[in-house]
Write a protein that holds these residues in place. Structure first.
Motif, PDB file in Angstrom:
ATOM      1  N   ASP A  87      21.404  88.216 -13.568  1.00 49.20           N
ATOM      2  CA  ASP A  87      21.652  86.802 -13.279  1.00 49.20           C
ATOM      3  C   ASP A  87      22.421  86.628 -11.973  1.00 49.20           C
ATOM      4  OD1 ASP A  87      20.281  86.047 -15.549  1.00 49.20           O
ATOM      5  OD2 ASP A  87      22.093  85.702 -16.753  1.00 49.20           O
ATOM      6  N   VAL A  88      23.387  87.500 -11.733  1.00 51.18           N
ATOM      7  CA  VAL A  88      24.152  87.451 -10.480  1.00 51.18           C
ATOM      8  C   VAL A  88      23.243  87.782  -9.294  1.00 51.18           C
ATOM      9  CG1 VAL A  88      26.008  88.635  -9.221  1.00 51.18           C
ATOM     10  CG2 VAL A  88      26.396  87.833 -11.564  1.00 51.18           C
ATOM     11  N   ASP A  89      22.350  88.758  -9.474  1.00 44.84           N
ATOM     12  CA  ASP A  89      21.400  89.115  -8.424  1.00 44.84           C
ATOM     13  C   ASP A  89      20.435  87.962  -8.154  1.00 44.84           C
ATOM     14  OD1 ASP A  89      20.031  90.832  -6.560  1.00 44.84           O
ATOM     15  OD2 ASP A  89      18.546  91.227  -8.121  1.00 44.84           O
ATOM     16  N   GLU A  90      19.979  87.300  -9.206  1.00 43.57           N
ATOM     17  CA  GLU A  90      19.093  86.147  -9.025  1.00 43.57           C
ATOM     18  C   GLU A  90      19.799  85.045  -8.248  1.00 43.57           C
ATOM     19  OE1 GLU A  90      16.541  82.841 -11.564  1.00 43.57           O
ATOM     20  OE2 GLU A  90      17.531  84.465 -12.655  1.00 43.57           O
ATOM     21  N   LEU A  91      21.056  84.806  -8.567  1.00 45.36           N
ATOM     22  CA  LEU A  91      21.826  83.801  -7.830  1.00 45.36           C
ATOM     23  C   LEU A  91      21.919  84.183  -6.358  1.00 45.36           C
ATOM     24  CD1 LEU A  91      23.612  81.333  -7.478  1.00 45.36           C
ATOM     25  CD2 LEU A  91      25.530  82.712  -8.375  1.00 45.36           C
ATOM     26  N   SER A  92      22.211  85.433  -6.078  1.00 43.05           N
ATOM     27  CA  SER A  92      22.308  85.887  -4.697  1.00 43.05           C
ATOM     28  C   SER A  92      20.984  85.688  -3.968  1.00 43.05           C
ATOM     29  CB  SER A  92      22.732  87.354  -4.649  1.00 43.05           C
ATOM     30  OG  SER A  92      22.895  87.771  -3.316  1.00 43.05           O
ATOM     31  N   SER A  93      19.875  85.936  -4.652  1.00 38.82           N
ATOM     32  CA  SER A  93      18.557  85.733  -4.044  1.00 38.82           C
ATOM     33  C   SER A  93      18.305  84.262  -3.749  1.00 38.82           C
ATOM     34  CB  SER A  93      17.464  86.285  -4.958  1.00 38.82           C
ATOM     35  OG  SER A  93      17.604  87.681  -5.089  1.00 38.82           O
ATOM     36  N   HIS A  94      18.691  83.386  -4.653  1.00 39.47           N
ATOM     37  CA  HIS A  94      18.540  81.944  -4.412  1.00 39.47           C
ATOM     38  C   HIS A  94      19.434  81.488  -3.259  1.00 39.47           C
ATOM     39  CE1 HIS A  94      15.670  80.482  -7.304  1.00 39.47           C
ATOM     40  NE2 HIS A  94      16.228  81.214  -8.245  1.00 39.47           N
TER      41      HIS A  94
END
Length: 176
Positions: A44-51
């Motif tokens: 989830d943290v990685d997805e946020l960083s990607s967004h």
């Protein structure tokens, strides 16, 4: 090969086959299920960083630096979730206070709930806000509560930033 702060060696190939059985390795060694709360939170943290990266790609160069700092802090949260005790860039109490000042400086004046949208960049900032809220829940479930105050302010920052982006573009926000 690039250096890393973990004890884990990086593979010379992109694929390792190690996750094919439903497990993954922690940065400090040891395997856990891909459904382990720590791994869910890392995702989830990685997805946020990607967004955030997508938002940054839509902005002028001079507005990207703050978003890159957010990404570094998110990477540190992921490192902590993976077992690294003192990762570089892990958000501190001072970082929480910095975010509060930054939120205040964005000048949000609203009189109700906002329907996410507006300009493409503001809409992407709202996506970042929503994904950040999910990451908060995952990080708490994984037991990394020391990151929660910063993540909580970060989601507030994205809300305020979306408002500012819409305001500067002359885009009205729909209130519910």
């Amino acid at each position: 090969m690039s250096s890393t702060t973990s004890k884990q060696k990086l593979s010379p190939t992109l694929y390792t086959h190690t996750g094919d059985a439903g497990t993954t390795s922690l940065a400090v060694g040891g395997k856990v299920a891909k459904t382990d709360p720590r791994i869910v939170a890392v995702g989830d943290v990685d997805e946020l960083s990607s967004h955030i990266g997508l938002l940054a790609a839509q902005l002028p160069q001079d507005e990207r630096a703050v978003l890159r700092q957010f990404q570094r802090r998110l990477f540190a949260i992921g490192a902590r979730l993976s077992g690294i005790d003192t990762p570089t860039y892990f958000p501190t109490g001072a970082e929480v206070e910095n975010l509060e000042r930054a939120i205040d400086s964005l000048g949000v004046t609203l009189g109700g709930f906002v329907l996410p949208g507006g300009t493409p960049t503001a809409a992407q900032a709202h996506v970042c806000r929503a994904v950040c809220r999910r990451a908060e829940r995952s990080v708490v479930a994984a037991g990394c509560t020391e990151a929660l105050p910063w993540l909580n302010r970060l989601s507030d920052w994205f809300f305020a930033y979306a408002h500012r982006l819409n305001r500067e573009a002359g885009e009205s926000e729909e209130l519910l």
